[in-house]
Design a protein around this motif. Structure first.
Motif, PDB file in Angstrom:
ATOM      1  N   ALA A  10       0.821  -1.212   0.000  1.00 40.53           N
ATOM      2  CA  ALA A  10       0.000   0.000   0.000  1.00 40.53           C
ATOM      3  C   ALA A  10       0.853   1.260   0.000  1.00 40.53           C
ATOM      4  O   ALA A  10       0.350   2.351   0.208  1.00 40.53           O
ATOM      5  N   ARG A  11       2.165   1.105  -0.258  1.00 41.92           N
ATOM      6  CA  ARG A  11       3.057   2.264  -0.279  1.00 41.92           C
ATOM      7  C   ARG A  11       3.800   2.316  -1.607  1.00 41.92           C
ATOM      8  O   ARG A  11       4.034   1.299  -2.254  1.00 41.92           O
ATOM      9  N   LEU A  12       4.178   3.520  -1.993  1.00 42.05           N
ATOM     10  CA  LEU A  12       5.027   3.695  -3.179  1.00 42.05           C
ATOM     11  C   LEU A  12       6.475   3.518  -2.742  1.00 42.05           C
ATOM     12  O   LEU A  12       6.870   3.998  -1.678  1.00 42.05           O
ATOM     13  N   HIS A  13       7.274   2.844  -3.576  1.00 43.25           N
ATOM     14  CA  HIS A  13       8.660   2.571  -3.205  1.00 43.25           C
ATOM     15  C   HIS A  13       9.660   3.157  -4.194  1.00 43.25           C
ATOM     16  O   HIS A  13      10.699   3.655  -3.797  1.00 43.25           O
ATOM     17  N   ARG A  14       9.385   3.079  -5.475  1.00 43.23           N
ATOM     18  CA  ARG A  14      10.349   3.464  -6.500  1.00 43.23           C
ATOM     19  C   ARG A  14      10.220   4.939  -6.876  1.00 43.23           C
ATOM     20  O   ARG A  14       9.115   5.481  -6.903  1.00 43.23           O
ATOM     21  N   PRO A  15      11.340   5.585  -7.199  1.00 41.56           N
ATOM     22  CA  PRO A  15      11.271   6.980  -7.644  1.00 41.56           C
ATOM     23  C   PRO A  15      10.375   7.168  -8.870  1.00 41.56           C
ATOM     24  O   PRO A  15       9.708   8.193  -8.997  1.00 41.56           O
ATOM     25  N   SER A  16      10.327   6.181  -9.747  1.00 38.39           N
ATOM     26  CA  SER A  16       9.476   6.305 -10.934  1.00 38.39           C
ATOM     27  C   SER A  16       7.995   6.338 -10.550  1.00 38.39           C
ATOM     28  O   SER A  16       7.198   7.027 -11.191  1.00 38.39           O
ATOM     29  N   GLU A  17       7.619   5.619  -9.497  1.00 42.87           N
ATOM     30  CA  GLU A  17       6.230   5.641  -9.032  1.00 42.87           C
ATOM     31  C   GLU A  17       5.881   7.013  -8.450  1.00 42.87           C
ATOM     32  O   GLU A  17       4.796   7.555  -8.705  1.00 42.87           O
ATOM     33  N   PHE A  18       6.816   7.584  -7.677  1.00 46.60           N
ATOM     34  CA  PHE A  18       6.601   8.926  -7.132  1.00 46.60           C
ATOM     35  C   PHE A  18       6.486   9.949  -8.268  1.00 46.60           C
ATOM     36  O   PHE A  18       5.603  10.806  -8.253  1.00 46.60           O
ATOM     37  N   ALA A  19       7.392   9.856  -9.234  1.00 48.34           N
ATOM     38  CA  ALA A  19       7.394  10.824 -10.344  1.00 48.34           C
ATOM     39  C   ALA A  19       6.085  10.758 -11.128  1.00 48.34           C
ATOM     40  O   ALA A  19       5.513  11.794 -11.486  1.00 48.34           O
ATOM     41  N   ALA A  47      -6.765  -7.211  -6.879  1.00 49.10           N
ATOM     42  CA  ALA A  47      -5.728  -6.815  -5.922  1.00 49.10           C
ATOM     43  C   ALA A  47      -5.378  -5.335  -6.033  1.00 49.10           C
ATOM     44  O   ALA A  47      -4.525  -4.848  -5.289  1.00 49.10           O
ATOM     45  N   ALA A  48      -5.993  -4.596  -6.953  1.00 53.83           N
ATOM     46  CA  ALA A  48      -5.701  -3.176  -7.107  1.00 53.83           C
ATOM     47  C   ALA A  48      -6.129  -2.433  -5.841  1.00 53.83           C
ATOM     48  O   ALA A  48      -7.182  -2.689  -5.288  1.00 53.83           O
ATOM     49  N   GLN A  49      -5.268  -1.538  -5.388  1.00 50.72           N
ATOM     50  CA  GLN A  49      -5.557  -0.796  -4.167  1.00 50.72           C
ATOM     51  C   GLN A  49      -4.904   0.575  -4.217  1.00 50.72           C
ATOM     52  O   GLN A  49      -4.040   0.830  -5.044  1.00 50.72           O
ATOM     53  N   ALA A  50      -5.345   1.454  -3.325  1.00 53.85           N
ATOM     54  CA  ALA A  50      -4.742   2.774  -3.204  1.00 53.85           C
ATOM     55  C   ALA A  50      -3.358   2.621  -2.572  1.00 53.85           C
ATOM     56  O   ALA A  50      -3.161   1.810  -1.672  1.00 53.85           O
ATOM     57  N   ARG A  51      -2.405   3.383  -3.102  1.00 53.45           N
ATOM     58  CA  ARG A  51      -1.046   3.350  -2.563  1.00 53.45           C
ATOM     59  C   ARG A  51      -0.621   4.771  -2.222  1.00 53.45           C
ATOM     60  O   ARG A  51      -1.020   5.719  -2.888  1.00 53.45           O
ATOM     61  N   LEU A  52       0.207   4.920  -1.198  1.00 48.66           N
ATOM     62  CA  LEU A  52       0.589   6.231  -0.677  1.00 48.66           C
ATOM     63  C   LEU A  52       2.081   6.470  -0.797  1.00 48.66           C
ATOM     64  O   LEU A  52       2.891   5.576  -0.540  1.00 48.66           O
ATOM     65  N   GLY A  53       2.429   7.695  -1.148  1.00 52.12           N
ATOM     66  CA  GLY A  53       3.798   8.172  -1.104  1.00 52.12           C
ATOM     67  C   GLY A  53       3.799   9.533  -0.423  1.00 52.12           C
ATOM     68  O   GLY A  53       2.822  10.275  -0.500  1.00 52.12           O
ATOM     69  N   MET A  54       4.883   9.849   0.269  1.00 53.66           N
ATOM     70  CA  MET A  54       4.980  11.132   0.974  1.00 53.66           C
ATOM     71  C   MET A  54       6.277  11.819   0.614  1.00 53.66           C
ATOM     72  O   MET A  54       7.318  11.167   0.497  1.00 53.66           O
ATOM     73  N   VAL A  55       6.206  13.143   0.450  1.00 57.73           N
ATOM     74  CA  VAL A  55       7.396  13.954   0.214  1.00 57.73           C
ATOM     75  C   VAL A  55       7.377  15.048   1.272  1.00 57.73           C
ATOM     76  O   VAL A  55       6.594  15.993   1.195  1.00 57.73           O
ATOM     77  N   GLN A  88      -5.579   4.152  -6.858  1.00 60.70           N
ATOM     78  CA  GLN A  88      -4.631   5.019  -7.548  1.00 60.70           C
ATOM     79  C   GLN A  88      -3.386   5.153  -6.692  1.00 60.70           C
ATOM     80  O   GLN A  88      -3.359   4.740  -5.542  1.00 60.70           O
ATOM     81  N   ASP A  89      -2.360   5.765  -7.275  1.00 60.15           N
ATOM     82  CA  ASP A  89      -1.152   6.094  -6.529  1.00 60.15           C
ATOM     83  C   ASP A  89      -1.277   7.540  -6.066  1.00 60.15           C
ATOM     84  O   ASP A  89      -1.426   8.453  -6.889  1.00 60.15           O
TER      85      ASP A  89
END
Length: 123
Positions: A10-19, A47-55, A88-89
């Motif tokens: 449920a989290r973003l890990h890769r820089p490409s996902e954040f971008a 299995a699609a789910q919301a994923r979170l990234g933080m800056v 969504q991401d």
């Protein structure tokens, strides 16, 4: 009812996902945070789910304790509503310096704003 946990999926890990999420649509802007979202880079399906990234940049939150407190508040707010969000991401980005205040007051303000942002996204 499924448990409201925050697994690694449920989290973003890769820089490409954040971008990709940061280039996506801006969903909400508040006093502290900007919420952006893009379609998930994972294959669609059950299995699609919301994923979170933080800056949370050092230039806006100088102390590590402030950055960590904001991240904890954001993760907790997302954990409570992630099952109701569209798959969504999402990236939540700190865009201004918080006013000098105690950590407790800052966490309350941040939680209120983050909850409002995610409430706007819910279908």
């Amino acid at each position: 009812m499924p448990r409201a946990t925050l697994p690694p999926e449920a989290r973003l890990h890769r820089p490409s996902e954040f971008a990709a999420a940061l280039k996506g649509r801006r969903l909400a802007r508040g006093a502290f945070f900007i919420l952006s979202a893009a379609p998930s880079s994972l294959p669609p399906g059950p299995a699609a789910q919301a994923r979170l990234g933080m800056v949370i940049a050092k230039r806006y939150a100088m102390h590590a304790s402030t950055r960590n407190a904001l991240k904890r508040v954001i993760r907790e707010a997302f954990r409570h509503c992630r099952l109701q969000l569209p798959p969504q991401d999402y990236v939540l980005r700190l865009h201004s310096k918080p006013a000098p205040a105690s950590l407790t007051a800052l966490k309350r303000l941040a939680r209120t704003e983050v909850d409002a942002h995610f409430a706007r996204v819910k279908p």
